[in-house]
Design an enzyme around this catalytic site. Structure first.
Site, short mmCIF file in Angstrom:
data_model
loop_
_atom_site.label_atom_id
_atom_site.label_comp_id
_atom_site.label_asym_id
_atom_site.label_seq_id
_atom_site.Cartn_x
_atom_site.Cartn_y
_atom_site.Cartn_z
N HIS A 191 -11.52 49.57 -5.50
CA HIS A 191 -10.41 49.75 -4.56
C HIS A 191 -10.90 49.99 -3.14
O HIS A 191 -10.13 49.82 -2.19
CB HIS A 191 -9.48 50.88 -5.02
CG HIS A 191 -10.04 52.25 -4.85
ND1 HIS A 191 -10.92 52.81 -5.76
CD2 HIS A 191 -9.86 53.18 -3.88
CE1 HIS A 191 -11.24 54.02 -5.36
NE2 HIS A 191 -10.62 54.28 -4.22
N LYS A 224 -9.41 48.59 1.11
CA LYS A 224 -9.06 49.47 2.23
C LYS A 224 -9.00 48.67 3.53
O LYS A 224 -9.81 47.78 3.76
CB LYS A 224 -10.06 50.62 2.34
CG LYS A 224 -9.93 51.66 1.23
CD LYS A 224 -10.94 52.77 1.40
CE LYS A 224 -10.73 53.87 0.37
NZ LYS A 224 -9.50 54.64 0.62
N HIS A 257 -19.19 51.82 -4.96
CA HIS A 257 -18.41 51.86 -3.73
C HIS A 257 -19.26 51.70 -2.47
O HIS A 257 -19.00 50.84 -1.63
CB HIS A 257 -17.64 53.18 -3.63
CG HIS A 257 -16.61 53.38 -4.68
ND1 HIS A 257 -15.81 52.36 -5.15
CD2 HIS A 257 -16.22 54.49 -5.36
CE1 HIS A 257 -14.98 52.84 -6.06
NE2 HIS A 257 -15.22 54.12 -6.21
#
Length: 462
Positions: free
Chosen positions: A167, A171, A229
């Site tokens: 995710h 962003k 990430h």
């Protein structure tokens, strides 16, 4: 077009906090609606599942009710079953009742240890041609696990139907890296070791690990944040210009970055990495302090395991563009402030023509939450026109709609893999991180302690 969404692990925290609110945000954009099927071991029926969906959507995605959202809830189907049982998986896919022309999404909202057993079970299931499989991080526990999972998926589906979602890639600030770099003539020529001194990719959190310590103790900051990430953010900062923003072109350039990251040997781990674990302390502003117990006192934590709650890794990307530029990736829990940003620090000017202090180095800051961009520039002072002062050009980006998880789900339904990692990226991420984990296990870098509410382990001299 309608879509079917089968969520394995439909009563878990990930589903409640992210998947269901994300679906509520995007279902009005799917003309034929979304057929939701939940699967787990819990003793529920259709009505119980619908009540659970309604509660979680109201809690995590509040707003005016939409007929499409109401339909998502009211038509939800519950199946009690073992997610590794081919017969249960077949029933779940069949329960979507969509046509062959419509997308069917199988979302593995499960502990990562179940990913491979589920994929292996799917080999005995009649799969529709348009099936998309969504897998959350961590993608394997090590390089061998990632390779095995990729091989099993490759036997099952084409690569463009596999979504290893992250995710962070949805962003707004991260997506804007593409526009900033490749749509502005003024910026991209400066984007190299000639002008850039260093890059920081930081994700500091004030939240502690208490609520999920039993899970976190088997993972740690390096596995939980850096391997996926932060390395994904690194690829967007350091990639070469793609020929287009098509999924294959972006994925190829991202994988090139990870392949170019210099692996760290034991000596390199000692020099370029730090790990820490928080002790008791106070987190938050002085007017709203929060006492935090030591990580080792949290339920489910084994102090002898030496799990880190803070990880800092400096990497070097051995390409013509970035040779000699350190990329510092840092993340930690129970820290003094929430700091989530990418900082590009430019080199000093080649000649100091002003008297007095040297000009402040230019910094471009891309903040991830909330989404902001700022650039520090030196200008002539107001009082003395031949003195310097620093000004900051700052802009707040529009709030995303839908949210990052909504963006991910919409991309999966549309078959767009740009917000996901490809097989090579997942494996290269482990190639980078695994030697660090092994060296840490052998105490090549000490496990330092820092008080909750501090800035992390004390800075090293020099």
């Amino acid at each position: 077009m309608s879509a079917g969404i089968v969520v394995l692990g439909a009563t878990g925290d990930l589903t409640a906090r992210y998947i269901l609110p994300g679906l509520a945000r995007v279902v009005p954009s799917v003309p034929g609606g979304i057929r939701l099927v939940g699967v787990a071991h819990d003793d529920l029926d259709d009505d119980g599942f619908r009540a659970l969906v309604r509660e979680n959507v109201a809690r995590h995605a509040p707003g005016d009710p939409d007929p499409a959202v109401a339909a998502l809830v009211d038509d939800g189907v519950w199946l009690h079953g073992d997610v590794t049982d081919p017969a249960a998986l077949q029933r779940a896919l069949d329960a979507c009742e969509i046509t062959d022309a419509d997308p069917l999404v199988l979302y593995l909202a499960l502990p990562h240890v179940l990913f491979l057993p589920v994929v292996q079970a799917l080999a005995d299931v009649e799969l529709p041609d348009g099936l998309r499989i969504v897998i959350e991080k961590p993608f394997g526990e090590d390089l061998a696990g990632a390779v095995a999972l990729n091989a099993a998926l490759a036997d099952l589906l084409p690569e463009d139907q596999v979504f290893r979602v992250d995710h962070f890639l949805a962003k707004q600030t991260v997506l804007n890296l593409i526009g900033l770099r490749f749509a502005n003539r003024v910026l991209e020529p400066l984007w190299s070791s000639t002008h850039v001194e260093s890059v920081d990719i930081v994700f500091d959190e004030t939240v502690d690990a208490q609520g999920r310590a039993s899970y976190y103790d088997r993972s740690g900051a390096l596995r939980d944040m850096v391997q996926n990430h932060l390395l994904q953010l690194l690829t967007y900062v350091a990639m070469e210009p793609p020929t287009s923003v098509a999924p294959a072109d972006l994925a190829a350039r991202k994988a090139d970055v990870l392949r170019a990251v210099r692996p760290l040997d034991r000596e390199g781990v000692a020099r370029w990495t730090r790990r820490g674990r928080y002790t008791a302390g106070t987190v938050g502003a002085p007017d709203a302090p929060r006492d935090v117990a030591a990580y080792t006192s949290a339920p489910g934590v084994d102090p002898d395991r030496g799990t880190e709650t803070y990880a800092e890794v400096t990497l070097h990307v051995d390409t013509w563009r970035w040779s000699g530029v350190p990329f510092r990736l840092r993340t930690g829990k129970a820290l003094a402030a929430d700091r989530r940003e990418i900082v590009v620090r430019f080199r000093e000017v080649p000649l100091q023509v002003f008297e007095g202090a040297a000009p402040t180095r230019n910094e471009l800051r891309l903040q991830l939450d909330p989404d902001r961009m700022s650039l520090d520039l030196n200008v002539n002072g107001i009082g003395d026109p031949f003195a310097l002062e620093t000004v900051t050009l700052d802009t707040e980006l529009a709030q995303q709609d839908p949210t990052p998880y909504g963006q991910l789900l919409l991309a999966v339904i549309d078959g767009d893999t740009r917000l996901s990692a490809r097989a090579a990226e997942a494996e290269e991420g482990w190639r980078i991180v695994e030697p660090i984990l092994e060296a840490w296990a052998a105490d090549a870098a000490p496990l330092e302690e820092y008080p909750a509410g501090s800035d992390g382990p004390p800075r090293r001299a020099g």
